[in-house]
Design a protein around this motif. Sequence first.
Motif, PDB file in Angstrom:
ATOM      1  N   THR A  16      -4.998   7.441  -7.365  1.00 24.76           N
ATOM      2  CA  THR A  16      -4.882   5.994  -7.489  1.00 24.76           C
ATOM      3  C   THR A  16      -3.411   5.642  -7.374  1.00 24.76           C
ATOM      4  O   THR A  16      -2.559   6.258  -8.028  1.00 24.76           O
ATOM      5  N   LEU A  17      -3.118   4.659  -6.525  1.00 26.55           N
ATOM      6  CA  LEU A  17      -1.755   4.222  -6.294  1.00 26.55           C
ATOM      7  C   LEU A  17      -1.612   2.786  -6.776  1.00 26.55           C
ATOM      8  O   LEU A  17      -2.453   1.943  -6.495  1.00 26.55           O
ATOM      9  N   SER A  18      -0.551   2.522  -7.526  1.00 30.88           N
ATOM     10  CA  SER A  18      -0.276   1.142  -7.944  1.00 30.88           C
ATOM     11  C   SER A  18       1.209   0.867  -7.755  1.00 30.88           C
ATOM     12  O   SER A  18       2.035   1.771  -7.820  1.00 30.88           O
ATOM     13  N   CYS A  25      -4.576  -1.797  -7.991  1.00 32.48           N
ATOM     14  CA  CYS A  25      -4.665  -0.355  -7.816  1.00 32.48           C
ATOM     15  C   CYS A  25      -5.399  -0.070  -6.512  1.00 32.48           C
ATOM     16  O   CYS A  25      -6.322  -0.778  -6.147  1.00 32.48           O
ATOM     17  N   HIS A  26      -4.977   0.970  -5.845  1.00 32.02           N
ATOM     18  CA  HIS A  26      -5.588   1.381  -4.590  1.00 32.02           C
ATOM     19  C   HIS A  26      -6.068   2.811  -4.763  1.00 32.02           C
ATOM     20  O   HIS A  26      -5.273   3.697  -5.072  1.00 32.02           O
ATOM     21  N   SER A  27      -7.357   3.033  -4.582  1.00 33.36           N
ATOM     22  CA  SER A  27      -7.926   4.373  -4.702  1.00 33.36           C
ATOM     23  C   SER A  27      -8.045   4.994  -3.321  1.00 33.36           C
ATOM     24  O   SER A  27      -8.296   4.308  -2.332  1.00 33.36           O
ATOM     25  N   PHE A  42      -3.014   4.588   3.671  1.00 36.35           N
ATOM     26  CA  PHE A  42      -2.895   3.197   3.244  1.00 36.35           C
ATOM     27  C   PHE A  42      -2.775   2.333   4.484  1.00 36.35           C
ATOM     28  O   PHE A  42      -2.048   2.680   5.410  1.00 36.35           O
ATOM     29  N   ASP A  43      -3.474   1.201   4.499  1.00 31.15           N
ATOM     30  CA  ASP A  43      -3.523   0.363   5.692  1.00 31.15           C
ATOM     31  C   ASP A  43      -2.440  -0.709   5.778  1.00 31.15           C
ATOM     32  O   ASP A  43      -2.136  -1.192   6.858  1.00 31.15           O
ATOM     33  N   CYS A  52       6.500   2.861  -7.185  1.00 30.03           N
ATOM     34  CA  CYS A  52       5.064   2.886  -7.419  1.00 30.03           C
ATOM     35  C   CYS A  52       4.741   3.911  -8.503  1.00 30.03           C
ATOM     36  O   CYS A  52       5.608   4.612  -8.998  1.00 30.03           O
ATOM     37  N   GLN A  53       3.482   3.951  -8.837  1.00 31.30           N
ATOM     38  CA  GLN A  53       2.970   4.966  -9.754  1.00 31.30           C
ATOM     39  C   GLN A  53       1.736   5.558  -9.092  1.00 31.30           C
ATOM     40  O   GLN A  53       0.911   4.840  -8.547  1.00 31.30           O
ATOM     41  N   ILE A  54       1.627   6.865  -9.129  1.00 30.90           N
ATOM     42  CA  ILE A  54       0.465   7.521  -8.537  1.00 30.90           C
ATOM     43  C   ILE A  54      -0.167   8.429  -9.580  1.00 30.90           C
ATOM     44  O   ILE A  54       0.525   9.120 -10.328  1.00 30.90           O
TER      45      ILE A  54
END
Length: 107
Positions: A16-18, A25-27, A42-43, A52-54
Motif C-alpha cells: 500500500t502506497l500513500s 492509499c493506493h494498493s 502506478f498510473d 510517501c509511505q509504503i
Amino acid sequence: MERRQFARITVNIPATLSFYQVEACHSGLVADISEGGCFFPFDDDVPVGTKCQITITAGAGLEREQLTTAGEVVRCAANGLGIRFLENLLEKNGRLAALLAVYRLAR
C-alpha cells in the motif's frame, strides 16, 4: 551504466502506497524490490521528490508481517514509480532481509 547500490529482485508483493500531502492509499503489487527501494506500478504522474509511505505485506498466514517505511519518489515512468526507502529496512526490521533471501533462492 548501472547506478543502483543494491541488486533488484523481481517480485509480486502486496503493498500500500500513500502520499503525505494527499489522504489516499493506493494498493498494488511491488514489482521489484531491493534493500534500497522498490518499484510500485502506478498510473498517475507523481513529481520526483514526493515523500510517501509504503507498507509491504511479507509472508503468509501466521508468518505474515507488514513492513512500513518512509520513501521518496526518485523516478516516475508510464508504468509506475521508483521509490527510494528513506530508512534502512534491514536495520529497522530483519524480515526484509529474510524476504529478499527467500526470493533470491527461488530464482
